[in-house]
Design an enzyme around this catalytic site. Sequence first.
Site, mmCIF file in Angstrom:
data_model
loop_
_atom_site.group_PDB
_atom_site.id
_atom_site.type_symbol
_atom_site.label_atom_id
_atom_site.label_comp_id
_atom_site.label_asym_id
_atom_site.label_seq_id
_atom_site.Cartn_x
_atom_site.Cartn_y
_atom_site.Cartn_z
ATOM 1 N N GLN A 1 -7.274 15.003 3.096
ATOM 2 C CA GLN A 1 -6.596 14.134 2.129
ATOM 3 C C GLN A 1 -7.350 14.026 0.806
ATOM 4 O O GLN A 1 -8.541 13.716 0.793
ATOM 5 C CB GLN A 1 -6.447 12.734 2.716
ATOM 6 N N HIS B 1 -10.983 12.668 0.168
ATOM 7 C CA HIS B 1 -11.182 11.299 0.637
ATOM 8 C C HIS B 1 -11.281 11.170 2.149
ATOM 9 O O HIS B 1 -12.049 10.360 2.664
ATOM 10 C CB HIS B 1 -10.007 10.459 0.133
ATOM 11 N N LEU C 1 -14.444 5.867 -5.480
ATOM 12 C CA LEU C 1 -13.037 5.523 -5.269
ATOM 13 C C LEU C 1 -12.619 4.302 -6.073
ATOM 14 O O LEU C 1 -13.319 3.299 -6.099
ATOM 15 C CB LEU C 1 -12.826 5.223 -3.781
ATOM 16 N N PHE D 1 0.851 -1.187 0.000
ATOM 17 C CA PHE D 1 0.000 0.000 0.000
ATOM 18 C C PHE D 1 0.888 1.238 0.000
ATOM 19 O O PHE D 1 2.043 1.172 0.436
ATOM 20 C CB PHE D 1 -0.920 0.001 1.239
ATOM 21 N N ARG E 1 -0.314 9.561 -0.912
ATOM 22 C CA ARG E 1 -1.454 10.169 -1.616
ATOM 23 C C ARG E 1 -1.296 11.660 -1.853
ATOM 24 O O ARG E 1 -1.710 12.162 -2.894
ATOM 25 C CB ARG E 1 -2.727 9.912 -0.813
ATOM 26 N N ARG F 1 -2.417 10.874 5.972
ATOM 27 C CA ARG F 1 -2.666 9.492 6.397
ATOM 28 C C ARG F 1 -2.137 8.519 5.357
ATOM 29 O O ARG F 1 -2.269 8.751 4.159
ATOM 30 C CB ARG F 1 -4.166 9.279 6.543
ATOM 31 N N HIS G 1 -7.433 11.746 -2.500
ATOM 32 C CA HIS G 1 -7.012 10.435 -2.994
ATOM 33 C C HIS G 1 -6.771 10.604 -4.488
ATOM 34 O O HIS G 1 -7.588 11.199 -5.180
ATOM 35 C CB HIS G 1 -8.131 9.419 -2.733
ATOM 36 N N GLU H 1 -6.609 2.118 -3.799
ATOM 37 C CA GLU H 1 -5.151 2.105 -3.913
ATOM 38 C C GLU H 1 -4.635 0.670 -4.110
ATOM 39 O O GLU H 1 -3.546 0.453 -4.640
ATOM 40 C CB GLU H 1 -4.571 2.690 -2.624
HETATM 41 C C1 LIG Z 1 -14.725 4.832 -0.346
HETATM 42 C C2 LIG Z 1 -13.807 4.717 0.831
HETATM 43 C C3 LIG Z 1 -12.865 3.696 0.884
HETATM 44 C C4 LIG Z 1 -12.000 3.596 1.970
HETATM 45 N N1 LIG Z 1 -11.090 2.577 1.997
HETATM 46 C C5 LIG Z 1 -10.282 2.441 3.071
HETATM 47 C C6 LIG Z 1 -9.378 1.340 3.166
HETATM 48 O O1 LIG Z 1 -9.304 0.471 2.306
HETATM 49 N N2 LIG Z 1 -8.589 1.253 4.262
HETATM 50 C C7 LIG Z 1 -8.638 2.180 5.263
HETATM 51 O O2 LIG Z 1 -7.908 2.036 6.247
HETATM 52 N N3 LIG Z 1 -9.516 3.213 5.204
HETATM 53 C C8 LIG Z 1 -10.328 3.353 4.142
HETATM 54 N N4 LIG Z 1 -11.205 4.409 4.094
HETATM 55 C C9 LIG Z 1 -11.357 5.264 5.288
HETATM 56 C C10 LIG Z 1 -12.162 4.515 6.344
HETATM 57 O O3 LIG Z 1 -13.024 3.607 5.723
HETATM 58 C C11 LIG Z 1 -12.980 5.458 7.203
HETATM 59 O O4 LIG Z 1 -12.153 6.456 7.741
HETATM 60 C C12 LIG Z 1 -13.641 4.699 8.357
HETATM 61 O O5 LIG Z 1 -14.349 3.587 7.869
HETATM 62 C C13 LIG Z 1 -14.562 5.595 9.169
HETATM 63 O O6 LIG Z 1 -15.204 4.802 10.131
HETATM 64 P P1 LIG Z 1 -16.009 5.464 11.329
HETATM 65 O O7 LIG Z 1 -16.555 4.354 12.142
HETATM 66 O O8 LIG Z 1 -15.160 6.476 11.985
HETATM 67 O O9 LIG Z 1 -17.211 6.238 10.604
HETATM 68 P P2 LIG Z 1 -18.353 5.752 9.596
HETATM 69 O O10 LIG Z 1 -18.179 4.367 9.126
HETATM 70 O O11 LIG Z 1 -18.469 6.826 8.588
HETATM 71 O O12 LIG Z 1 -19.644 5.742 10.517
HETATM 72 C C14 LIG Z 1 -20.228 6.930 11.016
HETATM 73 C C15 LIG Z 1 -21.460 6.604 11.806
HETATM 74 O O13 LIG Z 1 -21.930 7.767 12.452
HETATM 75 C C16 LIG Z 1 -23.330 7.891 12.297
HETATM 76 N N5 LIG Z 1 -23.680 9.320 12.380
HETATM 77 C C17 LIG Z 1 -23.083 10.364 11.774
HETATM 78 N N6 LIG Z 1 -23.689 11.510 12.118
HETATM 79 C C18 LIG Z 1 -24.702 11.190 12.971
HETATM 80 C C19 LIG Z 1 -25.702 11.928 13.671
HETATM 81 N N7 LIG Z 1 -25.805 13.253 13.566
HETATM 82 N N8 LIG Z 1 -26.559 11.243 14.448
HETATM 83 C C20 LIG Z 1 -26.504 9.894 14.557
HETATM 84 N N9 LIG Z 1 -25.582 9.154 13.915
HETATM 85 C C21 LIG Z 1 -24.689 9.791 13.147
HETATM 86 C C22 LIG Z 1 -23.609 7.254 10.948
HETATM 87 O O14 LIG Z 1 -24.943 6.845 10.860
HETATM 88 C C23 LIG Z 1 -22.625 6.079 10.963
HETATM 89 O O15 LIG Z 1 -23.207 4.980 11.637
HETATM 90 C C24 LIG Z 1 -12.078 4.533 3.022
HETATM 91 C C25 LIG Z 1 -13.029 5.545 2.979
HETATM 92 C C26 LIG Z 1 -13.856 5.652 1.878
HETATM 93 C C27 LIG Z 1 -14.829 6.801 1.849
#
Ligand SMILES: Cc1cc2nc3c(=O)[nH]c(=O)nc-3n(C[C@H](O)[C@H](O)[C@H](O)COP(=O)(O)OP(=O)(O)OC[C@H]3O[C@@H](n4cnc5c(N)ncnc54)[C@H](O)[C@@H]3O)c2cc1C
Length: 581
Positions: A233, A356, A245, A119, A288, A391, A235, A248
């Site tokens: 960031q 991203h 996306l 990666f 990135r 990151r 991407h 990578e």
């Molecule tokens: C397309 C994509 C691909 C990625 N690929 C990778 C990868 O391969 N490897 C890697 O390490 N990272 C990757 N990332 C980054 C990583 O996936 C994210 O940073 C991470 O999954 C975020 O997880 P989280 O639990 O913090 O938030 P999220 O999974 O975004 O969850 C947020 C939660 O908060 C809730 N929420 C938000 N606001 C409110 C509100 N006001 N009231 C109630 N609930 C609320 C939502 O409903 C949801 O349940 C990727 C990101 C994207 C966008």
Amino acid sequence: MKHEIFEHDIIIVGAGGAGLRAAIAAAEHAEHLSIALISKVYPMRSHTVSAEGGAAGVMRDNDSEDTHAKDTIFGSDFLADQDAVEILVREAPGELIQLEHWGCPWSRDPDGRISVRPFGGMTVNRTVFAADKTGFHMLHALFQTSLKYDAIVRYDECFVTSLLTDDGRVRGVTNLNLYTGKVQIVMAKSVIICTGGGGRAFPFTTNAAIKTGDGMALAYRAGVGLKDMEFVQYHPTGLPGTGILITEASRGEGGWLINKHGHRYLQDYGLGPATDTPTHRKMELGPRDILSRCHMQEHQKGNTFEGPYGHYLHLDLRHLGEELIDSKLPFVRELTRNYVGIDPVVDPIPVRPVVHYMMGGIHTDTDGKTSLEGLYAAGECACVSINGANRLGSNSLTELLVFGARAGRSAAEFALNQPSPLKSPIDLLAGDEQKRLDDNFLKKEGGTEKVAGLRQEMQIAMEDGVGIYRNEGDMRKTCDTLQSLRERFANIRIEDDTSIFNTERTVALELDFTLDVAETIANSALQRTESRGSHNRIDYPERDDENYLKHSLAFRAPGGPPKIEHFPVTITRWEPEERKY
Ligand SMILES: Cc1cc2nc3c(=O)[nH]c(=O)nc-3n(C[C@H](O)[C@H](O)[C@H](O)COP(=O)(O)OP(=O)(O)OC[C@H]3O[C@@H](n4cnc5c(N)ncnc54)[C@H](O)[C@@H]3O)c2cc1C
């Protein structure tokens, strides 16, 4: 007005990877604690589901915790807190193996070992993956595990609108039940914010529509500082038009980036030599921030293609062959077929840089604790910070496991030592919030501004002022635009007055949050007069360790721009050096 009141020991706002991991950790820490898990969407629709490439952790003998830490710190342009990085790399392997025991089907080598792929910015193959649907499988494993615990009570499709605070500590949250349209009070002794990032502050992003920075704004409004918000960031490989996306991992598996002359242009930017397969930290596996800037420079040189959605370059996977693409990158083939109408086995993929991830977020310590008593944060909404100014891909899925679990345990420990929350001031606090919601959103009358129009103006201002390249004049303009959008927001018009799943209201509430996040990004960027990681200023092109080897912290200042403070980076064993690849 009398509100429905629910009482728990811990509230977790957000049921993505970080929220679910925190909930499981809290449930395991103390059996009798009651945990509310609130999410504005059904948990499996959280953005974690769309992560593709994988999660980093030391799995093989040719790797070590120190190497993982060094790569991460180097990638962060020395802004990561090294104590946090040391925790990340130490606890990562255990978390990844634990996830397999909970049912996550990691891809395997023919000899049966868990596979690791290269990666960007990592010097060793250390990214574990489940084909290119890693987030889907991780979230599934976490969600199904969370169902085992009766202590976890879910509030799906409930939108948290504010933190209830009193006497210097958090007491609970108010949420809008999207199904009934009613405001509810949920009380607890500790609250963990796990609401993900806010890429939707920008016009062109890989982020789901729900990624509007809500939790960062909730904490900011409650007086907690937002750390390092200037670092956003890009991407390098999103699809033009949709921003979807292209992982990578497609470059990790050997994909090439080529310009309109068929040239692997990255060798012209000090990232060569152009070997058949990109080697660690070189060519297509460079970090990135640097790859996104190379794209923009190719554009300036006239080496990009022009299409209906602007400039793009090619990501070429054809030489990898159908078998590898189908076994390691099936989702890439699915996405490009469905959204571009091409097949990567025979056609190159059009790509361009796209917003991203947010390196910045709610300032926490290594246990997820914030400056507000009882309030914790983890996942993308938090800044602990392991990502610093840039990151490395595949570190954030690991981050949400390691620091989600740590926040879950420490919030549980805190709750164990607290008396039951007092009900009396809560009704009063919730009454204020009900009035704010009624006046501005739920019973809003009059108004002329369209939410969609304001959102678009905000997104354009963000791209213009705090995109890949930045300068003082454009950033000032963006800060001013954001200030005037905030004033105009008071005059929004909400036409739909129904209460069941009123999405017009929800997007208005979201924009209210995103505007806060946007102003912290633009104002934090303006004050940092250097270039570091993703923050690249053409008026200050050099990194300036003497003055800016420090975190920024944005505090809300009602009526005006945020107040920006600074504090030192934690350095343990890796002294800053020039970041050269
Ligand atoms: C397309 C994509 C691909 C990625 N690929 C990778 C990868 O391969 N490897 C890697 O390490 N990272 C990757 N990332 C980054 C990583 O996936 C994210 O940073 C991470 O999954 C975020 O997880 P989280 O639990 O913090 O938030 P999220 O999974 O975004 O969850 C947020 C939660 O908060 C809730 N929420 C938000 N606001 C409110 C509100 N006001 N009231 C109630 N609930 C609320 C939502 O409903 C949801 O349940 C990727 C990101 C994207 C966008």
